[in-house]
Design a protein around this motif. Structure first.
Motif, PDB file in Angstrom:
ATOM      1  N   CYS A  24       0.807  -1.234   0.000  1.00 37.85           N
ATOM      2  CA  CYS A  24       0.000   0.000   0.000  1.00 37.85           C
ATOM      3  C   CYS A  24       0.834   1.275   0.000  1.00 37.85           C
ATOM      4  N   ARG A  25       2.137   1.139   0.114  1.00 40.91           N
ATOM      5  CA  ARG A  25       3.075   2.270   0.144  1.00 40.91           C
ATOM      6  C   ARG A  25       2.978   3.087   1.431  1.00 40.91           C
ATOM      7  N   GLY A  26       2.286   2.565   2.433  1.00 42.73           N
ATOM      8  CA  GLY A  26       2.224   3.225   3.734  1.00 42.73           C
ATOM      9  C   GLY A  26       3.575   3.154   4.429  1.00 42.73           C
ATOM     10  N   GLY A  27       3.917   4.168   5.187  1.00 43.63           N
ATOM     11  CA  GLY A  27       5.204   4.209   5.863  1.00 43.63           C
ATOM     12  C   GLY A  27       5.251   3.314   7.090  1.00 43.63           C
ATOM     13  N   PHE A  28       6.437   2.753   7.361  1.00 42.00           N
ATOM     14  CA  PHE A  28       6.631   1.941   8.565  1.00 42.00           C
ATOM     15  C   PHE A  28       8.100   1.983   8.961  1.00 42.00           C
ATOM     16  N   LEU A  29       8.354   1.695  10.224  1.00 41.17           N
ATOM     17  CA  LEU A  29       9.717   1.604  10.738  1.00 41.17           C
ATOM     18  C   LEU A  29      10.098   0.134  10.827  1.00 41.17           C
ATOM     19  N   GLN A  30      11.323  -0.193  10.442  1.00 44.59           N
ATOM     20  CA  GLN A  30      11.769  -1.581  10.479  1.00 44.59           C
ATOM     21  C   GLN A  30      11.751  -2.121  11.912  1.00 44.59           C
ATOM     22  N   THR A  31      11.930  -1.244  12.866  1.00 46.04           N
ATOM     23  CA  THR A  31      11.959  -1.685  14.257  1.00 46.04           C
ATOM     24  C   THR A  31      10.561  -2.004  14.797  1.00 46.04           C
ATOM     25  N   MET A  32       9.531  -1.767  14.001  1.00 44.89           N
ATOM     26  CA  MET A  32       8.156  -1.948  14.468  1.00 44.89           C
ATOM     27  C   MET A  32       7.500  -3.231  13.959  1.00 44.89           C
ATOM     28  N   PHE A  33       8.262  -4.218  13.501  1.00 42.90           N
ATOM     29  CA  PHE A  33       7.677  -5.496  13.092  1.00 42.90           C
ATOM     30  C   PHE A  33       7.073  -6.177  14.311  1.00 42.90           C
ATOM     31  N   ARG A  34       5.866  -6.684  14.163  1.00 47.06           N
ATOM     32  CA  ARG A  34       5.217  -7.410  15.247  1.00 47.06           C
ATOM     33  C   ARG A  34       4.938  -8.840  14.776  1.00 47.06           C
ATOM     34  N   PRO A  35       5.463  -9.852  15.476  1.00 50.62           N
ATOM     35  CA  PRO A  35       5.164 -11.235  15.103  1.00 50.62           C
ATOM     36  C   PRO A  35       3.661 -11.475  15.152  1.00 50.62           C
ATOM     37  N   ASN A  36       3.148 -12.247  14.219  1.00 54.22           N
ATOM     38  CA  ASN A  36       1.722 -12.545  14.171  1.00 54.22           C
ATOM     39  C   ASN A  36       1.553 -14.061  14.339  1.00 54.22           C
ATOM     40  N   ARG A  37       1.532 -14.511  15.583  1.00 53.08           N
ATOM     41  CA  ARG A  37       1.475 -15.942  15.878  1.00 53.08           C
ATOM     42  C   ARG A  37       0.138 -16.565  15.485  1.00 53.08           C
ATOM     43  N   GLN A  38      -0.951 -15.821  15.630  1.00 56.12           N
ATOM     44  CA  GLN A  38      -2.256 -16.349  15.229  1.00 56.12           C
ATOM     45  C   GLN A  38      -2.270 -16.629  13.725  1.00 56.12           C
ATOM     46  N   LEU A  39      -1.733 -15.709  12.953  1.00 52.73           N
ATOM     47  CA  LEU A  39      -1.683 -15.910  11.508  1.00 52.73           C
ATOM     48  C   LEU A  39      -0.792 -17.101  11.162  1.00 52.73           C
ATOM     49  N   ALA A  40       0.308 -17.275  11.873  1.00 56.42           N
ATOM     50  CA  ALA A  40       1.183 -18.429  11.646  1.00 56.42           C
ATOM     51  C   ALA A  40       0.411 -19.731  11.860  1.00 56.42           C
ATOM     52  N   ASN A  41      -0.428 -19.779  12.898  1.00 58.46           N
ATOM     53  CA  ASN A  41      -1.244 -20.970  13.161  1.00 58.46           C
ATOM     54  C   ASN A  41      -2.276 -21.197  12.058  1.00 58.46           C
ATOM     55  N   ILE A  42      -2.859 -20.117  11.557  1.00 55.69           N
ATOM     56  CA  ILE A  42      -3.835 -20.223  10.468  1.00 55.69           C
ATOM     57  C   ILE A  42      -3.152 -20.742   9.206  1.00 55.69           C
ATOM     58  N   VAL A  43      -1.974 -20.233   8.900  1.00 53.11           N
ATOM     59  CA  VAL A  43      -1.220 -20.691   7.726  1.00 53.11           C
ATOM     60  C   VAL A  43      -0.974 -22.194   7.836  1.00 53.11           C
ATOM     61  N   GLU A  44      -0.542 -22.626   9.010  1.00 53.54           N
ATOM     62  CA  GLU A  44      -0.264 -24.046   9.218  1.00 53.54           C
ATOM     63  C   GLU A  44      -1.519 -24.891   8.986  1.00 53.54           C
ATOM     64  N   GLY A  45      -2.650 -24.429   9.487  1.00 53.48           N
ATOM     65  CA  GLY A  45      -3.901 -25.149   9.286  1.00 53.48           C
ATOM     66  C   GLY A  45      -4.306 -25.218   7.825  1.00 53.48           C
ATOM     67  N   ILE A  46      -4.156 -24.139   7.102  1.00 48.40           N
ATOM     68  CA  ILE A  46      -4.513 -24.116   5.682  1.00 48.40           C
ATOM     69  C   ILE A  46      -3.584 -25.026   4.885  1.00 48.40           C
ATOM     70  N   GLU A  47      -2.306 -25.031   5.234  1.00 43.81           N
ATOM     71  CA  GLU A  47      -1.374 -25.940   4.565  1.00 43.81           C
ATOM     72  C   GLU A  47      -1.805 -27.392   4.785  1.00 43.81           C
ATOM     73  N   GLN A  48      -2.199 -27.724   5.992  1.00 43.92           N
ATOM     74  CA  GLN A  48      -2.627 -29.097   6.287  1.00 43.92           C
ATOM     75  C   GLN A  48      -3.907 -29.454   5.533  1.00 43.92           C
ATOM     76  N   LEU A  49      -4.849 -28.519   5.448  1.00 47.24           N
ATOM     77  CA  LEU A  49      -6.083 -28.768   4.701  1.00 47.24           C
ATOM     78  C   LEU A  49      -5.802 -28.970   3.219  1.00 47.24           C
ATOM     79  N   ALA A  50      -4.890 -28.176   2.683  1.00 47.60           N
ATOM     80  CA  ALA A  50      -4.569 -28.257   1.263  1.00 47.60           C
ATOM     81  C   ALA A  50      -3.879 -29.568   0.921  1.00 47.60           C
ATOM     82  N   LEU A  51      -3.220 -30.189   1.886  1.00 42.77           N
ATOM     83  CA  LEU A  51      -2.461 -31.409   1.627  1.00 42.77           C
ATOM     84  C   LEU A  51      -3.176 -32.678   2.076  1.00 42.77           C
ATOM     85  N   GLN A  52      -4.422 -32.573   2.546  1.00 41.96           N
ATOM     86  CA  GLN A  52      -5.146 -33.750   3.043  1.00 41.96           C
ATOM     87  C   GLN A  52      -5.380 -34.748   1.920  1.00 41.96           C
ATOM     88  N   PRO A  53      -5.015 -36.013   2.150  1.00 46.46           N
ATOM     89  CA  PRO A  53      -5.317 -37.034   1.151  1.00 46.46           C
ATOM     90  C   PRO A  53      -6.822 -37.241   1.055  1.00 46.46           C
TER      91      PRO A  53
END
Length: 122
Positions: free
Chosen positions: A61-90
């Motif tokens: 979006c070209r919005g400004g940000f500071l490199q020191t302001m990265f915030r880990p997104n653990r909930q999103l990491a868990n969602i990604v993992e779940g979607i990967e598992q769903l996509a790979l289900q036999p």
């Protein structure tokens, strides 16, 4: 109402990094609310390291940000993992074949390899 394949494709797009186009790995959120792989956004910032400003601009979006302001997104990491598992289900084969490496639709034909490829492989 979206079909199952369209819904899964939309979810896969939502949990993909717009820099590397892969599933988000160690996702971080920047000030504008967009999410990226920690490595991808760090590399993006390092390309601009010689600049005279400490403010970087979001690749989406070209919005400004500071490199020191990265915030880990653990909930999103868990969602990604779940979607990967769903996509790979036999037994849950999608009607359309997906790229084994990227999980994207095979939309192109590679004459060199003689097989269908996704846009990322291109």
């Amino acid at each position: 109402m979206a079909s199952g394949n369209n819904l899964m494709e939309k979810l896969q797009d939502e949990v993909s990094c717009s820099i590397c186009l892969e599933y988000l790995r160690d996702p971080v959120t920047i000030d504008c609310g967009h999410n990226f792989c920690c490595v991808c956004i760090t590399d993006y910032c390092e390309r601009w390291e010689g600049s005279t400003t400490e403010v970087f601009f979001c690749p989406q979006c070209r919005g400004g940000f500071l490199q020191t302001m990265f915030r880990p997104n653990r909930q999103l990491a868990n969602i990604v993992e779940g979607i990967e598992q769903l996509a790979l289900q036999p037994g849950k084969e999608p009607k359309e074949k997906l790229c084994e490496k990227h999980g994207k639709k095979l939309r192109l034909f590679c004459e060199d390899d003689g097989e269908a490829i996704c846009l990322v492989c291109d």
